[in-house]
Design a protein around this motif. Structure first.
Motif, PDB file in Angstrom:
ATOM      1  N   ASP A 522       0.841  -1.201   0.000  1.00  0.00           N
ATOM      2  CA  ASP A 522       0.000   0.000   0.000  1.00  0.00           C
ATOM      3  C   ASP A 522       0.872   1.245   0.000  1.00  0.00           C
ATOM      4  OD1 ASP A 522      -2.257  -1.596   0.117  1.00  0.00           O
ATOM      5  OD2 ASP A 522      -2.287  -1.608   2.314  1.00  0.00           O
ATOM      6  N   THR A 523       0.374   2.238  -0.704  1.00  0.00           N
ATOM      7  CA  THR A 523       1.067   3.523  -0.783  1.00  0.00           C
ATOM      8  C   THR A 523       0.072   4.628  -0.477  1.00  0.00           C
ATOM      9  OG1 THR A 523       2.594   2.682  -2.473  1.00  0.00           O
ATOM     10  CG2 THR A 523       2.388   5.092  -2.237  1.00  0.00           C
ATOM     11  N   ILE A 524       0.421   5.435   0.500  1.00  0.00           N
ATOM     12  CA  ILE A 524      -0.407   6.586   0.852  1.00  0.00           C
ATOM     13  C   ILE A 524       0.308   7.821   0.341  1.00  0.00           C
ATOM     14  CG2 ILE A 524      -1.486   7.885   2.702  1.00  0.00           C
ATOM     15  CD1 ILE A 524      -1.432   5.361   4.400  1.00  0.00           C
ATOM     16  N   PRO A 525      -0.251   8.453  -0.719  1.00  0.00           N
ATOM     17  CA  PRO A 525       0.457   9.617  -1.283  1.00  0.00           C
ATOM     18  C   PRO A 525       0.487  10.775  -0.303  1.00  0.00           C
ATOM     19  CG  PRO A 525      -1.739   9.386  -2.247  1.00  0.00           C
ATOM     20  CD  PRO A 525      -1.526   8.172  -1.393  1.00  0.00           C
ATOM     21  N   GLY A 526       1.400  11.700  -0.536  1.00  0.00           N
ATOM     22  CA  GLY A 526       1.526  12.865   0.336  1.00  0.00           C
ATOM     23  C   GLY A 526       0.290  13.758   0.264  1.00  0.00           C
ATOM     24  N   TYR A 527       0.009  14.433   1.350  1.00  0.00           N
ATOM     25  CA  TYR A 527      -1.175  15.278   1.417  1.00  0.00           C
ATOM     26  C   TYR A 527      -0.956  16.365   2.471  1.00  0.00           C
ATOM     27  CZ  TYR A 527      -2.272  12.644   5.670  1.00  0.00           C
ATOM     28  OH  TYR A 527      -2.206  12.074   6.921  1.00  0.00           O
ATOM     29  N   VAL A 528      -1.851  17.344   2.471  1.00  0.00           N
ATOM     30  CA  VAL A 528      -1.804  18.436   3.441  1.00  0.00           C
ATOM     31  C   VAL A 528      -2.729  18.075   4.595  1.00  0.00           C
ATOM     32  CG1 VAL A 528      -2.231  20.881   3.858  1.00  0.00           C
ATOM     33  CG2 VAL A 528      -1.336  20.135   1.639  1.00  0.00           C
ATOM     34  N   ARG A 529      -2.180  17.988   5.770  1.00  0.00           N
ATOM     35  CA  ARG A 529      -2.970  17.689   6.957  1.00  0.00           C
ATOM     36  C   ARG A 529      -3.349  18.993   7.653  1.00  0.00           C
ATOM     37  NH1 ARG A 529       0.136  14.391  11.327  1.00  0.00           N
ATOM     38  NH2 ARG A 529       1.031  16.467  11.688  1.00  0.00           N
ATOM     39  N   GLU A 530      -4.615  19.091   7.984  1.00  0.00           N
ATOM     40  CA  GLU A 530      -5.117  20.280   8.649  1.00  0.00           C
ATOM     41  C   GLU A 530      -5.573  19.920  10.057  1.00  0.00           C
ATOM     42  OE1 GLU A 530      -9.024  23.049   8.186  1.00  0.00           O
ATOM     43  OE2 GLU A 530      -7.702  22.994   6.405  1.00  0.00           O
ATOM     44  N   ASP A 531      -4.994  20.544  11.040  1.00  0.00           N
ATOM     45  CA  ASP A 531      -5.324  20.308  12.445  1.00  0.00           C
ATOM     46  C   ASP A 531      -6.047  21.531  13.016  1.00  0.00           C
ATOM     47  OD1 ASP A 531      -4.035  17.810  12.444  1.00  0.00           O
ATOM     48  OD2 ASP A 531      -2.089  18.795  12.762  1.00  0.00           O
ATOM     49  N   THR A 532      -6.994  21.268  13.933  1.00  0.00           N
ATOM     50  CA  THR A 532      -7.717  22.329  14.616  1.00  0.00           C
ATOM     51  C   THR A 532      -7.096  22.545  15.980  1.00  0.00           C
ATOM     52  OG1 THR A 532      -9.762  21.775  13.460  1.00  0.00           O
ATOM     53  CG2 THR A 532      -9.960  23.086  15.463  1.00  0.00           C
ATOM     54  N   ILE A 533      -6.710  23.784  16.244  1.00  0.00           N
ATOM     55  CA  ILE A 533      -6.068  24.146  17.505  1.00  0.00           C
ATOM     56  C   ILE A 533      -7.089  24.935  18.346  1.00  0.00           C
ATOM     57  CG2 ILE A 533      -4.091  25.226  18.587  1.00  0.00           C
ATOM     58  CD1 ILE A 533      -3.423  22.933  16.663  1.00  0.00           C
ATOM     59  N   SER A 534      -7.458  24.385  19.487  1.00  0.00           N
ATOM     60  CA  SER A 534      -8.398  25.067  20.376  1.00  0.00           C
ATOM     61  C   SER A 534      -7.651  26.099  21.209  1.00  0.00           C
ATOM     62  CB  SER A 534      -9.097  24.064  21.298  1.00  0.00           C
ATOM     63  OG  SER A 534      -9.847  23.126  20.546  1.00  0.00           O
ATOM     64  N   GLY A 535      -8.315  27.212  21.474  1.00  0.00           N
ATOM     65  CA  GLY A 535      -7.704  28.279  22.260  1.00  0.00           C
ATOM     66  C   GLY A 535      -8.119  29.640  21.720  1.00  0.00           C
ATOM     67  N   PHE A 536      -8.082  30.619  22.591  1.00  0.00           N
ATOM     68  CA  PHE A 536      -8.517  31.966  22.216  1.00  0.00           C
ATOM     69  C   PHE A 536      -7.425  32.670  21.427  1.00  0.00           C
ATOM     70  CE2 PHE A 536      -8.577  36.533  23.073  1.00  0.00           C
ATOM     71  CZ  PHE A 536      -9.853  36.863  22.616  1.00  0.00           C
ATOM     72  N   ARG A 537      -7.845  33.266  20.277  1.00  0.00           N
ATOM     73  CA  ARG A 537      -6.944  34.111  19.485  1.00  0.00           C
ATOM     74  C   ARG A 537      -7.749  35.276  18.952  1.00  0.00           C
ATOM     75  NH1 ARG A 537      -2.065  32.489  17.255  1.00  0.00           N
ATOM     76  NH2 ARG A 537      -2.074  34.681  16.561  1.00  0.00           N
ATOM     77  N   ASN A 538      -7.121  36.429  18.906  1.00  0.00           N
ATOM     78  CA  ASN A 538      -7.787  37.579  18.292  1.00  0.00           C
ATOM     79  C   ASN A 538      -6.938  38.093  17.147  1.00  0.00           C
ATOM     80  OD1 ASN A 538      -5.812  38.761  20.028  1.00  0.00           O
ATOM     81  ND2 ASN A 538      -6.843  40.733  19.693  1.00  0.00           N
ATOM     82  N   ALA A 539      -7.621  38.719  16.180  1.00  0.00           N
ATOM     83  CA  ALA A 539      -6.957  39.251  14.987  1.00  0.00           C
ATOM     84  C   ALA A 539      -7.362  40.707  14.840  1.00  0.00           C
ATOM     85  CB  ALA A 539      -7.355  38.441  13.761  1.00  0.00           C
ATOM     86  N   PHE A 540      -6.383  41.604  14.945  1.00  0.00           N
ATOM     87  CA  PHE A 540      -6.656  43.036  14.883  1.00  0.00           C
ATOM     88  C   PHE A 540      -6.144  43.588  13.561  1.00  0.00           C
ATOM     89  CE2 PHE A 540      -5.197  47.401  15.391  1.00  0.00           C
ATOM     90  CZ  PHE A 540      -6.340  48.013  15.888  1.00  0.00           C
ATOM     91  N   ASP A 541      -6.925  44.494  12.985  1.00  0.00           N
ATOM     92  CA  ASP A 541      -6.447  45.209  11.800  1.00  0.00           C
ATOM     93  C   ASP A 541      -7.082  46.583  11.775  1.00  0.00           C
ATOM     94  OD1 ASP A 541      -8.692  45.335   9.486  1.00  0.00           O
ATOM     95  OD2 ASP A 541      -8.943  43.500  10.664  1.00  0.00           O
ATOM     96  N   ALA A 542      -6.481  47.473  10.997  1.00  0.00           N
ATOM     97  CA  ALA A 542      -6.966  48.849  10.882  1.00  0.00           C
ATOM     98  C   ALA A 542      -6.525  49.408   9.552  1.00  0.00           C
ATOM     99  CB  ALA A 542      -6.455  49.714  12.031  1.00  0.00           C
ATOM    100  N   ASN A 543      -7.220  50.453   9.120  1.00  0.00           N
ATOM    101  CA  ASN A 543      -6.824  51.163   7.914  1.00  0.00           C
ATOM    102  C   ASN A 543      -7.130  52.640   8.088  1.00  0.00           C
ATOM    103  OD1 ASN A 543      -9.558  51.820   6.627  1.00  0.00           O
ATOM    104  ND2 ASN A 543      -9.693  49.591   6.851  1.00  0.00           N
ATOM    105  N   PHE A 544      -6.448  53.446   7.285  1.00  0.00           N
ATOM    106  CA  PHE A 544      -6.596  54.895   7.380  1.00  0.00           C
ATOM    107  C   PHE A 544      -7.018  55.424   6.020  1.00  0.00           C
ATOM    108  CE2 PHE A 544      -4.645  59.036   6.525  1.00  0.00           C
ATOM    109  CZ  PHE A 544      -5.288  59.815   7.487  1.00  0.00           C
ATOM    110  N   SER A 545      -7.940  56.387   6.024  1.00  0.00           N
ATOM    111  CA  SER A 545      -8.367  57.012   4.776  1.00  0.00           C
ATOM    112  C   SER A 545      -8.515  58.508   4.999  1.00  0.00           C
ATOM    113  CB  SER A 545      -9.679  56.417   4.278  1.00  0.00           C
ATOM    114  OG  SER A 545     -10.723  56.652   5.197  1.00  0.00           O
TER     115      SER A 545
END
Length: 627
Positions: A522-545
């Motif tokens: 058997d051959t298992i070809p390469g692939y992208v594994r995606e894992d879910t990481i539990s925990g609080f994260r915030n993402a901040f962004d801003a722009n100026f006009s």
């Protein structure tokens, strides 16, 4: 009467010898002092007040007597064709759509005859050109209504004799060849029938009897009775009949319907119990059972409070078995339905509203347990629950829960909950009791908006499974725009704004490349594994006009000789600039990468990929616009 009274007093004086001597003596010598004394005494005996009282007594004792045939209440009557008054016999004849209203009585018929001597009303229909009788009497008194061929009613004794009558009492239909109505609204029937069939015209089934007595709102008692189905007598005979009549809400047992299903066998459906809890809420629990093993339980409730709210809730849980166990066509399905409707009266809470329209079900329940024909033909169902309120007219809160389902794909999307909170524009540097011209910093405004959402898309069969909640995507988003507007050189407006956004998540993802694995043959070809990481994260962004704009007005005049004398035009030129920093910089940690040997390059991805509010922009950008 005053003259008669005076005459009687004079007669009495003449019979008294003492008064007779005084009177005679006074008549012979009117200037004597004794005569003057006697006359005042006589006047005092005949007091003028007595004369007024005598007139009052006359009005009470000698008032004209009321005719014994006079009506006690006002009569309103009309007819479309004609009215005929027989003054000699004290009768009134009315033709074509005659209507009489007397006290609590309403009578409609094409022919009505009123006999004031007998205090009777006679009503009937009139044959048309084909000989069919039209406009037969409809008699209503209080809550009782009778439809008959002919009717004779005495409005003094409140008795009636009605022929070929039909009336509704509670949920039953009563018919009779001859009915004698009593003053207390009880009725004695000769030759009639009783049926609970909902159709008044089609007599699918009924109990026929020779004599009966109807006590409105309570019961019907009959002599010997027999069952008739589709106008065919059956051998089911009863020595006497007792049919309770109840109006309004009453608790009791619900009789099931029966039949046969080609897939599930013989059945009893809709049997159970109805509980009238109070005037505001009730409860009905019914069930189905099939000889093939299928069964269902269906509780439901309705509630209503006037000027407040109203609604209904229905639930169904069923086990549907098709075929025989061990056979190829055997199938056992577990189905459910949840229906909820809620409406709030607009007068209850002017500053807030709450509505609900929920319709959730399994894919097969629509096939086995449809509630309406439309449900049976539909394959898409949606639900929504919403609550909106405001505080002091400045703060606004909205709560939503949504559901969409496709019974063909068997996929269900739930959004539970979705929250939105908004604050009206604020001027933090503006004084309430300002004097003089406004400073540039007093025109700085701030808005705030917060959103929260949790959503999941799953198969409908996994709705109540624990793994469902592991797939929920949720997040919170805060938006704070800050704006400022300044006048430059009196003719230009310079506007600046900073838009800040903060996203909060409880999950992130991590991607890694997994090389090809060789295991034996058997051959298992390469692939992208995606894992879910539990925990609080915030993402901040801003722009100026920033932008500068003005208005240029112009006018071109043609003169009075032309139809169009002038054209006025406005030009609003604007120059704007927008800048967005590079939020994809490794410093922020919002973006990561993995090496893909097939592409032979690094592949960059966002750790917030697939989140409900997305990710911050990755690249630095700046735009200049002219308009």
């Amino acid at each position: 009467m005053g003259l008669l009274l005076c005459a009687s007093i004079t007669t009495a004086q003449q019979e008294d010898p003492l008064h007779a001597n005084d009177s005679l003596y006074g008549e012979q010598n009117l200037i004597l002092p004794d005569t003057l004394v006697i006359k005042p005494d006589t006047l005092r005996g005949q007091d003028s007040l007595i004369i007024i009282d005598s007139l009052s007594a006359y009005n009470e004792d000698q008032a004209p007597a009321i005719s014994p045939n006079a009506l006690q209440f006002r009569v309103d009557f009309k007819s479309i064709d004609s009215l005929h008054f027989d003054m000699k016999n004290h009768k009134v004849f009315m033709y074509n759509e005659a209507t009489i209203n007397y006290d609590d009585i309403n009578l409609k018929a094409n022919y009505v005859e009123m006999d004031f001597n007998k205090t009777e009303i006679f009503a009937s229909g009139i044959p048309d050109s084909t000989g069919k009788e039209r406009g037969q009497p409809i008699f209503v008194q209080g809550e009782s209504e009778f439809r008959s061929q002919t009717m004779r009613y005495n409005y003094e004794s409140k008795k009636a004799l009605i022929q070929n009558v039909m009336t509704q009492d509670g949920e039953g239909t009563i018919r009779g060849d001859v009915i004698k109505k009593m003053p207390n609204n009880e009725a004695n029937i000769k030759g009639g029938s009783y049926s609970t069939c909902p159709s008044c015209e089609n007599r699918d089934f009924e109990f026929r009897y020779f004599k009966s007595k109807v006590i409105p709102g309570k019961r019907i008692v009959t002599g010997p009775a027999y069952l008739v189905i589709e106008d065919v007598p059956t051998p089911l005979f009863l020595p006497f009949g007792f049919f309770p009549i109840r109006q309004g809400k009453n608790s009791g047992i619900l009789i099931p319907s029966w039949g046969e299903s080609t897939d599930r066998g013989f059945y009893f459906e809709g049997g159970g119990y109805y509980w009238a809890i109070n005037d505001y809420i009730d409860l009905k629990i019914v069930g189905d059972i099939y000889t093939g093993g299928s069964w269902a339980v269906k509780p439901s409730t309705r509630y209503k409070k006037r000027y407040k709210y109203s609604g209904a809730f229905e639930f169904l849980y069923a086990i549907n078995i098709v075929g025989e166990e061990g056979q190829s066509d055997y199938r056992r399905d577990r189905d459910y339905q949840i229906r909820w409707q809620h409406r709030q009266d607009k007068k209850a809470r002017p500053n807030s509203t709450f509505t609900a329209n929920v319709n959730i079900r399994s894919s097969k329940s629509n096939y086995y347990n449809p509630t309406t024909a439309q449900d049976y033909l539909s394959n898409t169902f949606q639900s929504s629950v919403a609550y909106q309120t405001s505080f002091s007219g400045k703060y606004f809160l909205t709560l939503n829960a949504n559901h969409s389902q496709n019974t063909k794909t068997k996929l269900m999307t739930l959004t539970l909950p979705e929250v939105s909170f908004n604050v009206n524009r604020l001027y933090p540097f503006r004084k309430q009791n300002r004097s003089g011209s406004m400073k540039w910093w007093e025109d700085i405004s701030v808005n705030y908006t917060a959103n929260m959402k949790s959503t999941v898309t799953i198969a409908d069969s996994l709705l109540f499974q624990s793994e469902t909640w592991d797939q929920v995507q949720n997040g919170i988003k805060h938006s704070i725009p800050i704006n400022s507007s300044v006048k430059l050189l009196k003719h230009f407006t310079w506007t600046n704004s900073i838009n800040m956004t903060d996203r909060m998540y409880l999950k992130t993802i991590e991607k890694n490349w997994v090389d090809t694995v060789f295991s034996g043959n058997d051959t298992i070809p390469g692939y992208v594994r995606e894992d879910t990481i539990s925990g609080f994260r915030n993402a901040f962004d801003a722009n100026f006009s920033s932008s500068i704009t003005t208005r240029v007005y112009g006018m071109f005049q043609f003169g009075k000789r032309f139809p169009v004398q002038a054209i006025r035009h406005v030009i609003t030129p604007k120059v704007s600039f927008t800048f967005t920093p590079d939020w994809g910089d490794p410093y922020w940690g919002y973006y990561k990468s993995y090496f893909d040997p097939i592409l032979e390059e690094d592949v960059e991805y966002s750790i917030f990929e697939g989140s409900v509010y997305g990710s911050p922009p990755r690249d630095k950008s700046g735009n200049v616009n002219f308009s």
